[in-house]
Design a protein around this motif. Structure first.
Motif: not given
Length: 75
Positions: A54-75
């Motif tokens: 749960l801590k890892r999920i919280e950390t991963a979802l709180a990191d908006k920059d990481s999410i944006e970079k990951w989503l961009a790499s998925e395009d």
């Protein structure tokens, strides 16, 4: 822009958060009244591992920059 569906979120959590979860589609077709996507977690382990996951999920979802970079790499 965000995650396409629960499977997309599950892939992100596995790759970035190092946590395995299952998307909605693993449990059959959506019912007509279901509008939202969701993930499922397994609680078939000890409490410390659940807390760590749960801590890892919280950390991963709180990191908006990481999410944006990951989503961009998925395009």
């Amino acid at each position: 822009k965000g995650f396409r569906d629960a499977m997309h979120l599950a892939k992100y959590l596995l790759e970035v958060g190092r946590v395995a979860v299952l998307g909605r589609s693993f449990f059959g077709e959506k019912l007509p009244q279901e509008e939202n996507e969701y993930i499922r977690l397994s609680y078939a382990t000890n409490q410390e591992l659940i807390k760590e996951g749960l801590k890892r999920i919280e950390t991963a979802l709180a990191d908006k920059d990481s999410i944006e970079k990951w989503l961009a790499s998925e395009d």
